[in-house]
Write a protein that holds these residues in place. Structure first.
Motif, PDB file in Angstrom:
ATOM      1  N   GLU A   1      30.178  32.156  47.606  1.00  0.00           N
ATOM      2  CA  GLU A   1      31.531  31.840  48.050  1.00  0.00           C
ATOM      3  C   GLU A   1      32.363  33.072  48.405  1.00  0.00           C
ATOM      4  OE1 GLU A   1      32.699  28.829  48.666  1.00  0.00           O
ATOM      5  OE2 GLU A   1      30.738  28.001  48.156  1.00  0.00           O
ATOM      6  N   LEU A   2      31.745  34.247  48.440  1.00  0.00           N
ATOM      7  CA  LEU A   2      32.513  35.441  48.809  1.00  0.00           C
ATOM      8  C   LEU A   2      33.167  35.326  50.188  1.00  0.00           C
ATOM      9  CD1 LEU A   2      30.576  38.565  47.454  1.00  0.00           C
ATOM     10  CD2 LEU A   2      32.873  37.785  46.827  1.00  0.00           C
ATOM     11  N   PRO A   3      32.490  34.757  51.200  1.00  0.00           N
ATOM     12  CA  PRO A   3      33.180  34.598  52.486  1.00  0.00           C
ATOM     13  C   PRO A   3      34.451  33.751  52.372  1.00  0.00           C
ATOM     14  CG  PRO A   3      30.818  34.369  52.793  1.00  0.00           C
ATOM     15  CD  PRO A   3      31.050  34.408  51.318  1.00  0.00           C
ATOM     16  N   ALA A   4      34.420  32.705  51.541  1.00  0.00           N
ATOM     17  CA  ALA A   4      35.617  31.886  51.345  1.00  0.00           C
ATOM     18  C   ALA A   4      36.703  32.689  50.637  1.00  0.00           C
ATOM     19  CB  ALA A   4      35.267  30.636  50.534  1.00  0.00           C
ATOM     20  N   ALA A   5      36.301  33.549  49.709  1.00  0.00           N
ATOM     21  CA  ALA A   5      37.275  34.389  49.017  1.00  0.00           C
ATOM     22  C   ALA A   5      37.934  35.358  49.993  1.00  0.00           C
ATOM     23  CB  ALA A   5      36.591  35.151  47.884  1.00  0.00           C
ATOM     24  N   VAL A   6      37.144  35.926  50.890  1.00  0.00           N
ATOM     25  CA  VAL A   6      37.686  36.850  51.896  1.00  0.00           C
ATOM     26  C   VAL A   6      38.702  36.145  52.781  1.00  0.00           C
ATOM     27  CG1 VAL A   6      37.090  38.186  53.953  1.00  0.00           C
ATOM     28  CG2 VAL A   6      35.670  38.365  51.896  1.00  0.00           C
ATOM     29  N   ALA A   7      38.449  34.879  53.072  1.00  0.00           N
ATOM     30  CA  ALA A   7      39.313  34.145  54.000  1.00  0.00           C
ATOM     31  C   ALA A   7      40.610  33.662  53.371  1.00  0.00           C
ATOM     32  CB  ALA A   7      38.540  32.943  54.559  1.00  0.00           C
TER      33      ALA A   7
ATOM     34  N   VAL B   1      39.904  32.434  44.229  1.00  0.00           N
ATOM     35  CA  VAL B   1      38.724  31.695  44.679  1.00  0.00           C
ATOM     36  C   VAL B   1      37.527  32.048  43.809  1.00  0.00           C
ATOM     37  CG1 VAL B   1      37.105  31.328  46.589  1.00  0.00           C
ATOM     38  CG2 VAL B   1      39.565  31.479  47.043  1.00  0.00           C
ATOM     39  N   VAL B   2      37.338  33.335  43.575  1.00  0.00           N
ATOM     40  CA  VAL B   2      36.241  33.795  42.727  1.00  0.00           C
ATOM     41  C   VAL B   2      36.374  33.221  41.320  1.00  0.00           C
ATOM     42  CG1 VAL B   2      35.198  35.837  41.655  1.00  0.00           C
ATOM     43  CG2 VAL B   2      35.855  35.873  44.082  1.00  0.00           C
ATOM     44  N   GLU B   3      37.564  33.319  40.765  1.00  0.00           N
ATOM     45  CA  GLU B   3      37.810  32.778  39.430  1.00  0.00           C
ATOM     46  C   GLU B   3      37.509  31.277  39.383  1.00  0.00           C
ATOM     47  OE1 GLU B   3      41.622  31.902  36.465  1.00  0.00           O
ATOM     48  OE2 GLU B   3      41.849  33.263  38.166  1.00  0.00           O
TER      49      GLU B   3
ATOM     50  N   HIS C   1      34.793  29.115  37.227  1.00  0.00           N
ATOM     51  CA  HIS C   1      35.316  28.096  36.303  1.00  0.00           C
ATOM     52  C   HIS C   1      34.571  26.774  36.472  1.00  0.00           C
ATOM     53  CE1 HIS C   1      38.181  25.765  33.951  1.00  0.00           C
ATOM     54  NE2 HIS C   1      38.240  24.905  34.944  1.00  0.00           N
ATOM     55  N   ARG C   2      34.279  26.420  37.703  1.00  0.00           N
ATOM     56  CA  ARG C   2      33.575  25.153  37.932  1.00  0.00           C
ATOM     57  C   ARG C   2      32.211  25.170  37.248  1.00  0.00           C
ATOM     58  NH1 ARG C   2      32.263  21.986  43.650  1.00  0.00           N
ATOM     59  NH2 ARG C   2      30.857  20.446  42.694  1.00  0.00           N
ATOM     60  N   ARG C   3      31.491  26.251  37.403  1.00  0.00           N
ATOM     61  CA  ARG C   3      30.173  26.354  36.756  1.00  0.00           C
ATOM     62  C   ARG C   3      30.325  26.320  35.231  1.00  0.00           C
ATOM     63  NH1 ARG C   3      24.980  25.499  38.021  1.00  0.00           N
ATOM     64  NH2 ARG C   3      25.358  26.527  40.032  1.00  0.00           N
TER      65      ARG C   3
ATOM     66  N   GLU D   1      35.012  28.920  29.990  1.00  0.00           N
ATOM     67  CA  GLU D   1      34.843  30.361  29.899  1.00  0.00           C
ATOM     68  C   GLU D   1      35.068  30.821  28.457  1.00  0.00           C
ATOM     69  OE1 GLU D   1      36.758  29.601  33.996  1.00  0.00           O
ATOM     70  OE2 GLU D   1      36.883  28.788  31.959  1.00  0.00           O
ATOM     71  N   GLY D   2      34.343  31.862  28.070  1.00  0.00           N
ATOM     72  CA  GLY D   2      34.530  32.427  26.744  1.00  0.00           C
ATOM     73  C   GLY D   2      35.750  33.321  26.648  1.00  0.00           C
ATOM     74  N   TYR D   3      36.337  33.670  27.784  1.00  0.00           N
ATOM     75  CA  TYR D   3      37.535  34.506  27.862  1.00  0.00           C
ATOM     76  C   TYR D   3      38.029  34.416  29.291  1.00  0.00           C
ATOM     77  CZ  TYR D   3      33.993  37.655  29.780  1.00  0.00           C
ATOM     78  OH  TYR D   3      32.960  38.183  30.516  1.00  0.00           O
ATOM     79  N   ASP D   4      39.236  34.897  29.544  1.00  0.00           N
ATOM     80  CA  ASP D   4      39.795  34.830  30.893  1.00  0.00           C
ATOM     81  C   ASP D   4      38.969  35.681  31.848  1.00  0.00           C
ATOM     82  OD1 ASP D   4      41.832  33.190  30.046  1.00  0.00           O
ATOM     83  OD2 ASP D   4      43.293  34.807  29.816  1.00  0.00           O
ATOM     84  N   THR D   5      38.553  35.080  32.936  1.00  0.00           N
ATOM     85  CA  THR D   5      37.744  35.781  33.931  1.00  0.00           C
ATOM     86  C   THR D   5      38.542  36.907  34.587  1.00  0.00           C
ATOM     87  OG1 THR D   5      36.411  33.819  34.401  1.00  0.00           O
ATOM     88  CG2 THR D   5      36.533  35.497  36.131  1.00  0.00           C
ATOM     89  N   ILE D   6      37.895  38.036  34.727  1.00  0.00           N
ATOM     90  CA  ILE D   6      38.446  39.153  35.490  1.00  0.00           C
ATOM     91  C   ILE D   6      37.791  39.137  36.858  1.00  0.00           C
ATOM     92  CG2 ILE D   6      38.626  41.671  35.663  1.00  0.00           C
ATOM     93  CD1 ILE D   6      38.495  41.716  32.567  1.00  0.00           C
ATOM     94  N   ALA D   7      38.571  38.903  37.891  1.00  0.00           N
ATOM     95  CA  ALA D   7      38.079  38.950  39.273  1.00  0.00           C
ATOM     96  C   ALA D   7      38.935  39.984  39.990  1.00  0.00           C
ATOM     97  CB  ALA D   7      38.172  37.581  39.941  1.00  0.00           C
ATOM     98  N   ALA D   8      38.516  41.235  39.906  1.00  0.00           N
ATOM     99  CA  ALA D   8      39.363  42.368  40.292  1.00  0.00           C
ATOM    100  C   ALA D   8      38.797  43.041  41.537  1.00  0.00           C
ATOM    101  CB  ALA D   8      39.445  43.371  39.146  1.00  0.00           C
ATOM    102  N   SER D   9      39.454  42.825  42.637  1.00  0.00           N
ATOM    103  CA  SER D   9      38.975  43.361  43.911  1.00  0.00           C
ATOM    104  C   SER D   9      39.750  44.617  44.294  1.00  0.00           C
ATOM    105  CB  SER D   9      39.129  42.311  45.012  1.00  0.00           C
ATOM    106  OG  SER D   9      38.496  42.727  46.204  1.00  0.00           O
ATOM    107  N   GLY D  10      39.049  45.542  44.951  1.00  0.00           N
ATOM    108  CA  GLY D  10      39.703  46.768  45.388  1.00  0.00           C
ATOM    109  C   GLY D  10      40.223  47.567  44.218  1.00  0.00           C
TER     110      GLY D  10
END
Length: 469
Positions: free
Chosen positions: A221-227, A234-236, A240-242, A250-259
């Motif tokens: 889903e990275l292309p969807a995240a870029v868009a 989107v990444v988070e 979460h769905r999985r 999740e066992g803790y808050d997801t870190i989705a840190a870009s750039g």
């Protein structure tokens, strides 16, 4: 139904209520609500797989406190806003000692009552209400009309292999030790988790397996995240769905840190863009229904390939991780794993001209530390039913403890060059990399439970290419 019977289910007085949402029920409802329900015959379950392991843990705790009454509360619901609560999660020690995990009941209490031979152990909880009571239909917090079926005393006793009783029968006793009020009790239940049993190890393996699938989902889903304007969300959301489909969450808050967000160690706002050419650091772990969690970090090139500078930083972090893994041997002090990683980090940032001293000087325990500017956190922490497990253990059992078979911990070195850090060249600013794996100590040495998730720069590029194909 007699008037007396009808009175037992009458709606509580609402005239003085502080909410305008609670309205009185009409008489027709009150006259009929407790009738017309099918019988609920109960077939008692066989004990769940973790029941036998939890019994061993309770025996160990009993032996540690002879003659003392111990009280282990599950905890209560916590208010999120107004009349909504956060999803309930029992205290980790309570879950560890009972085997009652994602399905446990708020306000439950595990009690060790001292006897001549040890302790009588009873699990007190609020049993489901009979349908002739107001709780059934009028209590939105625990009423089955609102939240669905709740367990019976007999069912839980059979399921967990523990004697059960009504919560109303529990009463505090002077001189008892209560979890989180007694430092000794809190320490012991934390140290009990330093060595994982077979059940716990199997659950951690499963958590890692589901987490690996979640990372595959993210790459697809990275292309969807870029868009998307908030691609980090989107990444988070994909992860979460999985986590919810195949685990408890999740066992803790997801870190989705870009750039440059990757340089903030606990970036959980996840509201930024995902830009081609940047790296995205994803730190995420699935928690199973038993509450055991994975803790994995991978740093991915959004475009599918690393730049030369990104690759140099990434492979340095991997070199540090590999050095830490090699150092993790039975009989070694836990903190020496961190020292092995930091030796690599100090050497490389010194080579790049980022330090005002030599690598050896930076590694000096008293006068050094200059390299820690670029990796301020530790390399490892214990992992289990908490993402940072065993946190109340004594220092001599944790950081200065000796690695032993059955321990599970992370190895997670990183390098973080803040976007405004003038001590590094412009080409490095805004690059953050972390690689994190979950490690099991065995009699034969360390085993990387997450080794199937690609780690090297070449493997990561190939992973992205085949997953997005």
């Amino acid at each position: 139904m007699s008037t007396a019977e009808r009175d037992t289910i009458a709606e509580p007085t609402v005239e003085n209520s502080t909410t305008n949402r609670k309205q009185p029920f009409p008489r027709g409802f009150l006259d009929t609500i407790s009738t017309g329900w099918a019988e609920r015959p109960e077939t008692l379950p066989a004990p769940r797989p973790q029941a036998a392991y939890a019994a061993v843990r309770r025996a160990a705790l009993s032996a540690a406190f002879p003659g003392t009454r111990l009280v282990i509360p599950a905890g209560s619901l916590k208010q999120r806003s107004n009349d909504t609560d956060y999803v309930f999660r029992a205290h980790s020690a309570f879950a560890h000692l009972t085997g009652w995990a994602s399905d446990s009941e708020p306000d439950s209490v595990l009690v060790f009552e001292p006897t001549d031979g040890g302790h009588d152990i009873t699990l007190f909880f609020r049993e489901r209400a009979d349908r002739t009571t107001t709780e059934f239909y009028a209590d939105a917090t625990v009423g089955e009309f609102w939240i669905g079926p709740r367990p019976s005393l007999a069912g839980v006793a059979a399921d967990l292999g523990i004697a059960t009783d009504h919560l109303a029968a529990f009463a505090p006793v002077e001189g008892e030790l209560v979890l989180d009020e007694s430092e000794d009790l809190t320490r012991v239940v934390s140290e009990l988790r330093l060595i994982k049993d077979e059940y716990e190890i199997a659950e951690l393996r499963r958590a890692v397996e589901i987490t690996a699938n979640g990372f595959d989902d993210i790459i697809r889903e990275l292309p969807a995240a870029v868009a998307h304007a908030r691609g980090e969300r989107v990444v988070e959301g994909v992860f979460h769905r999985r986590a919810r489909e195949d685990g408890n969450g999740e066992g803790y808050d997801t870190i989705a840190a870009s750039g440059s967000h990757a340089c903030y160690l606990h970036w959980t706002r996840n509201d930024g863009t995902v830009v081609p050419g940047d790296l995205i650091l994803v730190d995420a772990g699935v928690e199973t229904d038993s509450l055991y969690t994975a803790d994995i970090t991978r740093t991915l090139p959004v475009s599918g390939t690393f730049t030369e500078v990104q690759r140099r930083v990434y492979e340095t972090v991997r070199e540090a991780a590999d050095a830490a893994f090699a150092a993790a041997q039975i009989g070694v002090r836990f903190r020496d794993v961190h020292a092995a990683a930091m030796t690599v980090i100090a050497a490389r940032v010194a080579e790049w001209g980022l330090l005002p001293v030599t690598a050896d000087e930076a590694l000096d325990a008293d006068k050094g530390g200059q390299h820690r500017r670029y990796m301020v956190h530790g390399t490892s922490h214990h992992l289990g039913i908490d993402v940072h497990d065993c946190a109340q253990a004594r220092r001599e059992m944790y950081y200065d403890g000796i690695l032993a078979p059955g321990m599970v911990f992370t190895i997670e070195p990183g390098l973080y060059f803040q976007i405004d850090d003038l001590t590094v060249p412009a080409e490095l600013r805004g690059i953050g990399v972390r690689i994190e794996d979950d490690i099991l100590m065995t009699e034969d040495g360390p085993v990387n439970l997450s080794a199937d998730i690609p780690r090297t720069a070449d493997e990561v590029e190939a992973w992205i290419a085949r997953t997005q194909r």
